[in-house]
Design a protein around this motif. Structure first.
Motif, PDB file in Angstrom:
ATOM      1  N   ARG A  70      26.151   2.563 105.590  1.00 46.85           N
ATOM      2  CA  ARG A  70      26.121   3.917 106.568  1.00 46.85           C
ATOM      3  C   ARG A  70      26.425   3.605 108.042  1.00 46.85           C
ATOM      4  O   ARG A  70      26.262   2.397 108.379  1.00 46.85           O
ATOM      5  N   ARG A  71      26.914   4.448 108.870  1.00 49.79           N
ATOM      6  CA  ARG A  71      26.918   4.571 110.111  1.00 49.79           C
ATOM      7  C   ARG A  71      25.929   4.748 110.711  1.00 49.79           C
ATOM      8  O   ARG A  71      25.126   5.804 110.561  1.00 49.79           O
ATOM      9  N   VAL A  72      25.383   4.052 111.769  1.00 47.61           N
ATOM     10  CA  VAL A  72      24.210   3.865 112.482  1.00 47.61           C
ATOM     11  C   VAL A  72      24.701   3.751 113.959  1.00 47.61           C
ATOM     12  O   VAL A  72      25.289   2.786 114.640  1.00 47.61           O
ATOM     13  N   ASP A  73      24.486   5.117 114.550  1.00 40.60           N
ATOM     14  CA  ASP A  73      25.087   5.197 115.972  1.00 40.60           C
ATOM     15  C   ASP A  73      26.549   4.587 116.432  1.00 40.60           C
ATOM     16  O   ASP A  73      27.078   3.852 117.186  1.00 40.60           O
ATOM     17  N   GLY A  74      27.334   5.064 115.259  1.00 40.92           N
ATOM     18  CA  GLY A  74      28.730   4.547 115.315  1.00 40.92           C
ATOM     19  C   GLY A  74      29.183   3.410 114.757  1.00 40.92           C
ATOM     20  O   GLY A  74      30.436   3.428 114.662  1.00 40.92           O
ATOM     21  N   ALA A  75      28.275   2.681 114.351  1.00 42.85           N
ATOM     22  CA  ALA A  75      28.575   1.214 113.573  1.00 42.85           C
ATOM     23  C   ALA A  75      28.353   1.089 112.253  1.00 42.85           C
ATOM     24  O   ALA A  75      27.252   1.827 112.084  1.00 42.85           O
ATOM     25  N   ARG A  76      28.961   0.837 111.367  1.00 44.31           N
ATOM     26  CA  ARG A  76      28.622   0.511 110.036  1.00 44.31           C
ATOM     27  C   ARG A  76      27.538  -0.451 109.851  1.00 44.31           C
ATOM     28  O   ARG A  76      27.591  -1.598 110.822  1.00 44.31           O
ATOM     29  N   ALA A  77      26.664  -0.401 109.006  1.00 44.11           N
ATOM     30  CA  ALA A  77      25.547  -1.023 108.895  1.00 44.11           C
ATOM     31  C   ALA A  77      25.073  -1.134 107.337  1.00 44.11           C
ATOM     32  O   ALA A  77      25.070  -0.045 106.664  1.00 44.11           O
ATOM     33  N   ARG A  78      24.542  -2.042 106.962  1.00 44.46           N
ATOM     34  CA  ARG A  78      24.098  -2.481 105.485  1.00 44.46           C
ATOM     35  C   ARG A  78      22.485  -2.293 105.552  1.00 44.46           C
ATOM     36  O   ARG A  78      21.916  -3.012 106.172  1.00 44.46           O
ATOM     37  N   ILE A  79      22.030  -1.287 104.957  1.00 45.20           N
ATOM     38  CA  ILE A  79      20.585  -1.134 104.784  1.00 45.20           C
ATOM     39  C   ILE A  79      20.091  -1.215 103.292  1.00 45.20           C
ATOM     40  O   ILE A  79      20.777  -0.320 102.422  1.00 45.20           O
ATOM     41  N   ALA A  80      19.022  -1.980 103.086  1.00 41.13           N
ATOM     42  CA  ALA A  80      18.510  -2.053 101.698  1.00 41.13           C
ATOM     43  C   ALA A  80      17.039  -1.737 101.693  1.00 41.13           C
ATOM     44  O   ALA A  80      16.349  -2.143 102.373  1.00 41.13           O
ATOM     45  N   LEU A  96       4.085 -15.921  91.737  1.00 41.70           N
ATOM     46  CA  LEU A  96       5.313 -14.988  91.696  1.00 41.70           C
ATOM     47  C   LEU A  96       5.863 -14.073  92.846  1.00 41.70           C
ATOM     48  O   LEU A  96       6.999 -13.943  92.904  1.00 41.70           O
ATOM     49  N   ASN A  97       4.950 -13.908  93.784  1.00 44.76           N
ATOM     50  CA  ASN A  97       4.926 -12.671  94.594  1.00 44.76           C
ATOM     51  C   ASN A  97       5.951 -13.364  95.749  1.00 44.76           C
ATOM     52  O   ASN A  97       6.994 -12.429  95.966  1.00 44.76           O
ATOM     53  N   MET A  98       5.941 -14.243  96.170  1.00 45.62           N
ATOM     54  CA  MET A  98       6.773 -14.632  97.400  1.00 45.62           C
ATOM     55  C   MET A  98       8.133 -15.081  96.753  1.00 45.62           C
ATOM     56  O   MET A  98       9.176 -14.737  97.573  1.00 45.62           O
ATOM     57  N   PRO A  99       8.296 -15.762  95.613  1.00 46.33           N
ATOM     58  CA  PRO A  99       9.579 -15.771  94.904  1.00 46.33           C
ATOM     59  C   PRO A  99      10.293 -14.345  94.845  1.00 46.33           C
ATOM     60  O   PRO A  99      11.423 -14.350  94.893  1.00 46.33           O
ATOM     61  N   MET A 100       9.719 -13.528  94.270  1.00 47.04           N
ATOM     62  CA  MET A 100      10.206 -12.225  93.966  1.00 47.04           C
ATOM     63  C   MET A 100      10.647 -11.590  95.289  1.00 47.04           C
ATOM     64  O   MET A 100      11.930 -10.891  95.510  1.00 47.04           O
ATOM     65  N   LEU A 101       9.769 -11.543  96.422  1.00 45.15           N
ATOM     66  CA  LEU A 101      10.142 -11.119  97.658  1.00 45.15           C
ATOM     67  C   LEU A 101      11.474 -11.631  98.103  1.00 45.15           C
ATOM     68  O   LEU A 101      12.345 -11.177  98.802  1.00 45.15           O
ATOM     69  N   GLY A 102      11.374 -13.049  98.046  1.00 43.55           N
ATOM     70  CA  GLY A 102      12.594 -13.733  98.649  1.00 43.55           C
ATOM     71  C   GLY A 102      13.876 -13.415  97.726  1.00 43.55           C
ATOM     72  O   GLY A 102      14.995 -13.365  98.397  1.00 43.55           O
ATOM     73  N   ALA A 103      13.660 -13.153  96.537  1.00 45.26           N
ATOM     74  CA  ALA A 103      15.106 -13.111  95.497  1.00 45.26           C
ATOM     75  C   ALA A 103      15.440 -11.673  95.997  1.00 45.26           C
ATOM     76  O   ALA A 103      16.851 -11.500  95.803  1.00 45.26           O
ATOM     77  N   VAL A 104      14.798 -10.636  96.377  1.00 47.60           N
ATOM     78  CA  VAL A 104      15.568  -9.319  96.878  1.00 47.60           C
ATOM     79  C   VAL A 104      15.818  -9.059  98.324  1.00 47.60           C
ATOM     80  O   VAL A 104      16.261  -8.121  98.633  1.00 47.60           O
ATOM     81  N   THR A 105      15.479 -10.113  99.262  1.00 48.37           N
ATOM     82  CA  THR A 105      15.676 -10.045 100.631  1.00 48.37           C
ATOM     83  C   THR A 105      16.453 -11.167 100.986  1.00 48.37           C
ATOM     84  O   THR A 105      16.575 -11.587 102.152  1.00 48.37           O
ATOM     85  N   ARG A 106      17.516 -11.700 100.142  1.00 53.76           N
ATOM     86  CA  ARG A 106      18.366 -13.122 100.474  1.00 53.76           C
ATOM     87  C   ARG A 106      19.548 -12.733 101.173  1.00 53.76           C
ATOM     88  O   ARG A 106      20.166 -13.693 101.687  1.00 53.76           O
ATOM     89  N   ALA A 107      20.038 -11.537 101.163  1.00 48.29           N
ATOM     90  CA  ALA A 107      21.465 -11.504 101.682  1.00 48.29           C
ATOM     91  C   ALA A 107      21.531 -11.411 103.131  1.00 48.29           C
ATOM     92  O   ALA A 107      20.701 -10.545 103.891  1.00 48.29           O
ATOM     93  N   PRO A 108      22.340 -12.057 103.832  1.00 44.58           N
ATOM     94  CA  PRO A 108      22.695 -12.136 105.108  1.00 44.58           C
ATOM     95  C   PRO A 108      23.197 -10.791 105.730  1.00 44.58           C
ATOM     96  O   PRO A 108      23.969 -10.140 104.791  1.00 44.58           O
ATOM     97  N   VAL A 110      21.950  -7.999 106.119  1.00 46.49           N
ATOM     98  CA  VAL A 110      21.457  -6.623 105.708  1.00 46.49           C
ATOM     99  C   VAL A 110      19.955  -6.614 106.211  1.00 46.49           C
ATOM    100  O   VAL A 110      18.980  -7.259 106.510  1.00 46.49           O
ATOM    101  N   THR A 111      19.840  -5.211 107.011  1.00 50.66           N
ATOM    102  CA  THR A 111      18.660  -4.727 107.267  1.00 50.66           C
ATOM    103  C   THR A 111      17.629  -4.064 105.987  1.00 50.66           C
ATOM    104  O   THR A 111      18.109  -3.454 105.431  1.00 50.66           O
ATOM    105  N   TYR A 112      16.470  -4.857 105.818  1.00 49.75           N
ATOM    106  CA  TYR A 112      15.626  -4.534 104.797  1.00 49.75           C
ATOM    107  C   TYR A 112      14.410  -3.675 105.167  1.00 49.75           C
ATOM    108  O   TYR A 112      13.949  -3.885 105.955  1.00 49.75           O
TER     109      TYR A 112
END
Length: 287
Positions: A70-80, A96-108, A110-112
């Protein structure tokens, strides 16, 4: 008990929806659970759907993530937005908790965002280098007056006709969900307001603001707006403090029961609203 982690595939949707409906919350239908997997309208094609914990071919845990651009203040941003996280009880405390959290937040790049976690798991977000997005909200109640300095439109079609294309896209992407849309028109400008009504506590209808297009206009006329849109009793207008960053307001300030968290990539806290999130897809209440 042991389980392996893997990415969610689109063909997992039916099994995951059954898993969540049976084990996590039967009040949410399988069709609505499916919304956070493959049926949400703003999904980036081919984007990550989350991860599952699997034991002998059976799903025993799920952690979802929804990506949008989406556009955030005029700039494109990837937000998850991080969504439902659930493990069957025998698999909790097994590492399993930390590996699961790491698995869904690994993309560079991206704002999570994390809007709805229970307090006991927030320490995991601290370990994963998440930051507090917000920890306070402002509240307004009806004053009993009806100021005339603003006009408030509440017809989505009429509002859409007056918006720039970027704001129209917000309305179109969220059409059909349980939201209310307003346009404040004042001498100095206009502000699009998107909110959801959430009944909490002692049957108080919290009118939770999910998006503001102009915080300066909103802050200047917020009491007049509250007087226009709130019923006379058992209702408050609520705005997370970050959405009014940099502008002064006369309001009650209260701590959030559970802070919001985020892991930013080129996005500031005040640029993060609640659109494109599980709050809207599952019609959830904000803590």
């Amino acid at each position: 008990m042991s389980a392996e982690l893997r990415q969610v595939h689109p063909e997992d949707a039916d099994e995951i929806c059954d898993f969540l409906h049976v084990h996590m919350n039967a009040r949410i239908s399988r069709a609505n659970w499916r919304r956070i997997l493959v049926d949400y309208p703003w999904r980036v094609p081919g984007s990550d759907l989350g991860c599952v914990a699997v034991d002998r071919g059976r799903i025993v845990g799920f952690f979802g993530v929804m990506h949008t651009e989406r556009r955030v203040d005029g700039a494109r941003a990837r937000i998850a937005n991080l969504t439902t996280w659930y493990l069957l009880k025998p698999y909790r405390g097994t590492g399993l908790n930390m590996p699961m959290l790491g698995a869904v937040t690994r993309a560079p790049g991206v704002t999570y965002t994390n809007f709805t976690s229970d307090r006991p798991v927030l320490r995991l977000f601290d370990r994963a280098k998440f930051r507090v997005l917000d920890d306070r909200r402002f509240l307004w109640q009806p004053s009993g007056r009806r100021a005339q300095e603003i006009e408030v439109l509440d017809d989505p079609a009429a509002i859409r006709d007056q918006l720039v294309p970027e704001a129209r896209a917000l309305l179109d992407d969220h059409a059909g969900f349980n939201l209310r849309v307003f346009l404040i028109r004042a001498a100095e400008g206009a502000c699009l307001v998107m909110l959801a009504v959430m009944v909490k506590g002692d049957d108080i209808a919290y009118h939770e603001v999910l998006h503001l297009s102009d915080r300066t206009v909103f802050a200047r006329h917020v009491q007049a707006f509250a007087d226009r849109v709130l019923p006379p009793e058992q209702a408050v207008l609520a705005v997370d403090s970050r959405l009014l960053h940099g502008v002064a307001v006369a309001a009650e300030s209260v701590p959030l029961p559970v802070p919001r968290y985020f892991k930013p990539a080129h996005v500031e806290p005040w640029q993060v609203d609640f659109l494109y999130s599980e709050i809207i897809l599952l019609d959830l209440k904000l803590f």
